[in-house]
Design an enzyme around this catalytic site. Sequence first.
Site, PDB file in Angstrom:
ATOM      1  CG  ASP A  57      -2.024   0.986   1.201  1.00  0.00           C
ATOM      2  OD1 ASP A  57      -1.790   2.129   0.755  1.00  0.00           O
ATOM      3  OD2 ASP A  57      -3.135   0.626   1.623  1.00  0.00           O
ATOM      4  CB  ILE A  58       1.193   4.221  -2.231  1.00  0.00           C
ATOM      5  CG1 ILE A  58      -0.256   4.705  -2.299  1.00  0.00           C
ATOM      6  CG2 ILE A  58       1.565   3.437  -3.471  1.00  0.00           C
ATOM      7  CD1 ILE A  58      -0.512   5.697  -3.440  1.00  0.00           C
ATOM      8  CB  THR A 130      -7.190  12.976 -14.202  1.00  0.00           C
ATOM      9  OG1 THR A 130      -8.424  13.217 -14.879  1.00  0.00           O
ATOM     10  CG2 THR A 130      -7.235  13.719 -12.869  1.00  0.00           C
ATOM     11  CG  ASP A 131      -9.174  15.432 -18.748  1.00  0.00           C
ATOM     12  OD1 ASP A 131      -9.622  14.746 -17.799  1.00  0.00           O
ATOM     13  OD2 ASP A 131      -9.683  15.410 -19.881  1.00  0.00           O
ATOM     14  CD  GLU A 132     -12.316  13.482 -13.889  1.00  0.00           C
ATOM     15  OE1 GLU A 132     -13.063  13.799 -12.952  1.00  0.00           O
ATOM     16  OE2 GLU A 132     -12.172  12.315 -14.277  1.00  0.00           O
ATOM     17  CE1 TYR A 155      -9.058  10.576  -9.496  1.00  0.00           C
ATOM     18  CE2 TYR A 155     -10.435  11.690 -11.134  1.00  0.00           C
ATOM     19  CZ  TYR A 155      -9.303  10.944 -10.814  1.00  0.00           C
ATOM     20  OH  TYR A 155      -8.420  10.584 -11.797  1.00  0.00           O
ATOM     21  CB  SER A 158      -7.576  13.791  -3.988  1.00  0.00           C
ATOM     22  OG  SER A 158      -8.033  12.938  -5.024  1.00  0.00           O
ATOM     23  CE  LYS A 159      -4.330  11.546 -10.056  1.00  0.00           C
ATOM     24  NZ  LYS A 159      -3.262  10.529  -9.859  1.00  0.00           N
ATOM     25  CG  LEU A 195     -20.523   5.953 -19.924  1.00  0.00           C
ATOM     26  CD1 LEU A 195     -21.932   5.898 -19.349  1.00  0.00           C
ATOM     27  CD2 LEU A 195     -20.298   7.260 -20.678  1.00  0.00           C
ATOM     28  CG  ASN A 254     -21.129  11.119 -20.638  1.00  0.00           C
ATOM     29  OD1 ASN A 254     -19.970  11.001 -21.041  1.00  0.00           O
ATOM     30  ND2 ASN A 254     -21.419  11.587 -19.435  1.00  0.00           N
ATOM     31  NE  ARG A 285     -19.836  12.796 -11.869  1.00  0.00           N
ATOM     32  CZ  ARG A 285     -19.028  12.033 -12.589  1.00  0.00           C
ATOM     33  NH1 ARG A 285     -19.199  10.716 -12.591  1.00  0.00           N
ATOM     34  NH2 ARG A 285     -18.057  12.568 -13.299  1.00  0.00           N
TER      35      ARG A 285
END
Length: 346
Positions: A57-58, A130-132, A155, A158-159, A195, A254, A285
């Site tokens: 685990d990291i 990620t691009d998010e 998410y 945090s990234k 998805l 989507n 969401r």
Amino acid sequence: MKILVTGGAGFIGSAVVRHAIAKGHSIVNLDSLTYAACIDNVASISGSPNYAFEQVDIRDRPALDAVFSTHAPDVVMHLAAESHVDRSIDGPGAFIETNITGTYNMLEAARAFWAANARPDSFRFHHISTDEVYGSLGETGQFTESTPYAPNSPYSASKAASDHLVRAWYETYNLPIVMTNCSNNYGPFHFPEKLVPVIILNALAGKPLPIYGNGANVRDWLYVEDHADALLTVLENGALGRTYNIGGENEATNLDIVKMICAILDKKHPGTAPYAEQITFVADRPGHDLRYAIDPSRIRDELGWRPSVTLQQGLEKTVDWYLANEPWWRALQSRDGVGKRLGKTV
């Protein structure tokens, strides 16, 4: 090279492991085997003399130090992360612990190892993101490497934090790093909570095909094996301290994606009625970003990389894989959260 890959039993990580082994690299696969990981993802190369697996685990710094000491990797590719936006809405704590604290532990373990080995110029810490982290676009425009960060989910926040840590370790400690931010991945071995696999498997089961809101959210879709190739390209040839955005050059809503999958299934695995009749729109969401789009100019112009498959080709490859690998996804159906609506917390 001997590459330490974190999260190498996950969706993207396992694609990297398989691709790197095929290119002649040695791999140390470090994975804690959480719910979204599957050791079968790397079964095809598990017998290779160039492959080793460490269940670590990291968040466990002493265990990370032991892995570095035992295997002495030339470079690190850090992919281990909690990644499902819906799960981050319901339980953000795991995302803070893994994506932020875990990345901190990886940076410190890598820095200690690098320093203890005379700080070789060839060492790299490749952080995969990620691009998010850039937030949401309107109807026009694309994310570039200089787009300001504006994450909208636990998410992506945090990234974003993990990205900032990696850059800080480069600026403060001179740790040799490269970074990549990718668009939405899809393809073989995709855990059935995202998805594309949800739509394929629900369609085959005769279940509703759930689409958030009106299905107008736009993503740039990147075939996972193309992504793995791009990541190795950046690792091998990317400039030190540089960030590269990786996109599939395939924007689609989507709803478009779901309709394309339905049409492919109608052709390859016809049912009693068109699969599109199973489409169901569900409540959106919280904090759902409207549109992501990647400007891939830097990786194309500097490193000569472009995706090799179109969206239609990639989706057909993906559907073919799920049709041919029912034992793989059947074994995952009982795992926590699979087949359930998550991310409804407001």
